[in-house]
Design a protein around this motif. Structure first.
Motif, PDB file in Angstrom:
ATOM      1  N   LEU A  26      52.139  42.714  33.832  1.00 29.50           N
ATOM      2  CA  LEU A  26      52.705  42.269  34.939  1.00 29.50           C
ATOM      3  C   LEU A  26      51.972  40.976  35.372  1.00 29.50           C
ATOM      4  CD1 LEU A  26      52.723  44.926  37.649  1.00 29.50           C
ATOM      5  CD2 LEU A  26      54.466  43.646  37.097  1.00 29.50           C
ATOM      6  N   PHE A  27      50.704  40.972  34.842  1.00 29.04           N
ATOM      7  CA  PHE A  27      49.895  39.856  35.299  1.00 29.04           C
ATOM      8  C   PHE A  27      49.306  38.871  34.133  1.00 29.04           C
ATOM      9  CE2 PHE A  27      49.304  42.628  38.872  1.00 29.04           C
ATOM     10  CZ  PHE A  27      50.137  42.200  39.907  1.00 29.04           C
ATOM     11  N   GLY A  28      49.476  39.604  32.856  1.00 29.18           N
ATOM     12  CA  GLY A  28      48.847  39.086  31.888  1.00 29.18           C
ATOM     13  C   GLY A  28      47.253  39.438  31.647  1.00 29.18           C
ATOM     14  N   ASN A  29      46.847  40.317  32.329  1.00 31.44           N
ATOM     15  CA  ASN A  29      45.434  40.613  32.093  1.00 31.44           C
ATOM     16  C   ASN A  29      45.318  41.152  31.033  1.00 31.44           C
ATOM     17  OD1 ASN A  29      45.662  40.138  34.959  1.00 31.44           O
ATOM     18  ND2 ASN A  29      45.447  42.303  35.598  1.00 31.44           N
ATOM     19  N   SER A  30      44.030  41.262  30.776  1.00 30.11           N
ATOM     20  CA  SER A  30      43.342  41.714  29.332  1.00 30.11           C
ATOM     21  C   SER A  30      43.669  43.256  29.474  1.00 30.11           C
ATOM     22  CB  SER A  30      41.760  41.275  29.397  1.00 30.11           C
ATOM     23  OG  SER A  30      41.085  42.143  28.255  1.00 30.11           O
ATOM     24  N   LEU A  31      43.782  43.764  28.151  1.00 26.28           N
ATOM     25  CA  LEU A  31      43.987  44.984  27.770  1.00 26.28           C
ATOM     26  C   LEU A  31      42.889  45.843  27.998  1.00 26.28           C
ATOM     27  CD1 LEU A  31      45.851  47.410  26.961  1.00 26.28           C
ATOM     28  CD2 LEU A  31      45.564  46.794  24.529  1.00 26.28           C
ATOM     29  N   LEU A  32      41.778  45.345  27.401  1.00 29.90           N
ATOM     30  CA  LEU A  32      40.614  45.815  27.421  1.00 29.90           C
ATOM     31  C   LEU A  32      40.000  46.198  28.807  1.00 29.90           C
ATOM     32  CD1 LEU A  32      37.960  47.088  26.172  1.00 29.90           C
ATOM     33  CD2 LEU A  32      36.998  44.859  25.738  1.00 29.90           C
ATOM     34  N   ASN A  33      40.103  44.913  29.697  1.00 27.38           N
ATOM     35  CA  ASN A  33      39.627  45.135  30.986  1.00 27.38           C
ATOM     36  C   ASN A  33      40.334  46.202  31.871  1.00 27.38           C
ATOM     37  OD1 ASN A  33      37.970  43.119  30.344  1.00 27.38           O
ATOM     38  ND2 ASN A  33      38.880  41.648  31.838  1.00 27.38           N
ATOM     39  N   GLU A  34      41.866  46.346  31.656  1.00 29.04           N
ATOM     40  CA  GLU A  34      42.526  47.057  32.469  1.00 29.04           C
ATOM     41  C   GLU A  34      42.293  48.582  31.896  1.00 29.04           C
ATOM     42  OE1 GLU A  34      45.382  45.631  34.851  1.00 29.04           O
ATOM     43  OE2 GLU A  34      43.394  45.248  34.975  1.00 29.04           O
ATOM     44  N   PHE A  35      41.826  48.766  30.893  1.00 38.96           N
ATOM     45  CA  PHE A  35      41.678  49.991  30.325  1.00 38.96           C
ATOM     46  C   PHE A  35      40.258  50.506  30.900  1.00 38.96           C
ATOM     47  CE2 PHE A  35      39.703  53.033  27.252  1.00 38.96           C
ATOM     48  CZ  PHE A  35      40.597  54.139  26.932  1.00 38.96           C
ATOM     49  N   ILE A  36      39.237  49.851  30.822  1.00 33.62           N
ATOM     50  CA  ILE A  36      38.027  50.080  31.501  1.00 33.62           C
ATOM     51  C   ILE A  36      38.257  50.294  32.872  1.00 33.62           C
ATOM     52  CG2 ILE A  36      35.666  49.009  32.017  1.00 33.62           C
ATOM     53  CD1 ILE A  36      35.815  47.610  29.268  1.00 33.62           C
ATOM     54  N   VAL A  37      38.751  49.524  33.658  1.00 36.11           N
ATOM     55  CA  VAL A  37      39.133  49.849  35.180  1.00 36.11           C
ATOM     56  C   VAL A  37      39.364  50.998  35.381  1.00 36.11           C
ATOM     57  CG1 VAL A  37      39.977  48.971  37.159  1.00 36.11           C
ATOM     58  CG2 VAL A  37      38.602  47.081  35.583  1.00 36.11           C
TER      59      VAL A  37
END
Length: 304
Positions: free
Chosen positions: A109-120
């Motif tokens: 959706l937003f082009g966020n980092s996969l690692l960051n989204e996974f950690i959150v």
């Protein structure tokens, strides 16, 4: 009188365990705050967030979400397979896994980092699992729930039974992933819901497929919790009461904090619940024991 005291004690246990889960969720989100980039664009705060602040709205979401997940567990705990510990673990993993993978949609959706989204996402996954296990251990019954078929000894060909079970599981995952992929892409193409369909095509396709697989896995973990002889009613109950409720509780986070997401979330939930009901019903029809019994008998005749 004893029953009333027991019920009151159970309610207090639920309240304490939900509070622990909410506190753990808040703590983990504070610790992983540096990785949070769910909405990197400038978004207008909702009326609620303007009055109570972003932190207040987030805490309110956590209380609502974990209370709702706990209530769903309370309603279906007696029918979930396994011992007290495994019931909670099974339920927690099913719901937490869907929430975790749902969090990864931010990549598309937003082009966020996969690692960051996974950690959150782990900040929600872990408290859901912990809460579910605690609820099962401290408020669940002591009986180990197993399907009736497992109580009967199978005299013939245990290998065939295992093979049939593996085939069922695989086909269930395929059915859910395929129908969710097709249904979501119709919604993407017609712009019924927001998506990264045109900008982040590959990540959107990968996420959609894996989200469908995850929903199928959750169905495999929890479909025995719904007791109904009518396949359509069993599918509807699972789709609305178990999946739909916990799914709405998770993705309502965005409209609670930001303006412009309410309609999208409601449409998204309606579409996803419909797809899950259809997928579950297809699995109930196609993967019934009678269907696989024919294959097992054929295999046994050929093996003689």
């Amino acid at each position: 009188m004893k029953g009333k005291r027991s019920m009151k004690s159970k309610k207090w246990k639920y309240a304490v365990i939900i509070t622990i889960a909410v506190a753990l969720d808040i703590l983990l989100h504070v610790l992983t705050g540096g990785y949070s980039e769910t909405a990197p664009h400038a978004l207008e705060l909702s009326s609620l967030a303007e009055h109570v602040g972003e932190e207040g709205a987030a805490i309110l979401w956590a209380v609502l979400a974990f209370s709702g997940v706990a209530y769903v567990f309370h309603r279906f705990e007696g029918s979930i397979k396994g011992s007290k510990f495994t019931k909670g673990l099974r339920y927690g993993i099913a719901i937490g896994m869907m929430w975790l993978i749902a969090m990864l949609e931010g990549v598309a959706l937003f082009g966020n980092s996969l690692l960051n989204e996974f950690i959150v996402g782990l900040s929600d996954f872990i408290p859901v699992v912990v809460m579910s296990v605690l609820l099962s251990l401290f408020t669940g019954n002591n009986e180990s729930t197993r399907p009736a078929s497992s109580l009967v000894k199978r005299r013939k060909n245990p290998d065939m039974k295992k093979l049939a079970s593996q085939r069922k599981n695989l086909l269930t995952l395929i059915v859910f992933a395929t129908l969710f992929l097709v249904g979501r892409y119709v919604a993407y193409h017609t712009e019924l819901i927001m998506s990264g369909y045109r900008v982040n095509g590959l990540s959107t396709a990968v996420w959609t497929f894996f989200m469908g697989l995850t929903m199928g896995a959750a169905y495999l973990l929890l479909h025995h919790a719904v007791k109904d002889d009518l396949k359509i009613m069993k599918s509807v109950t699972f789709g609305i009461c178990i999946f739909g409720t916990t799914w709405l509780l998770f993705i309502c986070f965005m409209p609670l904090l930001f303006k412009g997401f309410l309609v999208d979330v409601l449409v998204r939930v309606a579409i996803d619940v419909t797809l899950v009901i259809i997928s579950a019903y297809c699995c109930e029809l196609l993967l019934s024991d009678s269907t696989f019994r024919k294959g097992r008998l054929k295999y046994e005749r050929e093996s003689v």
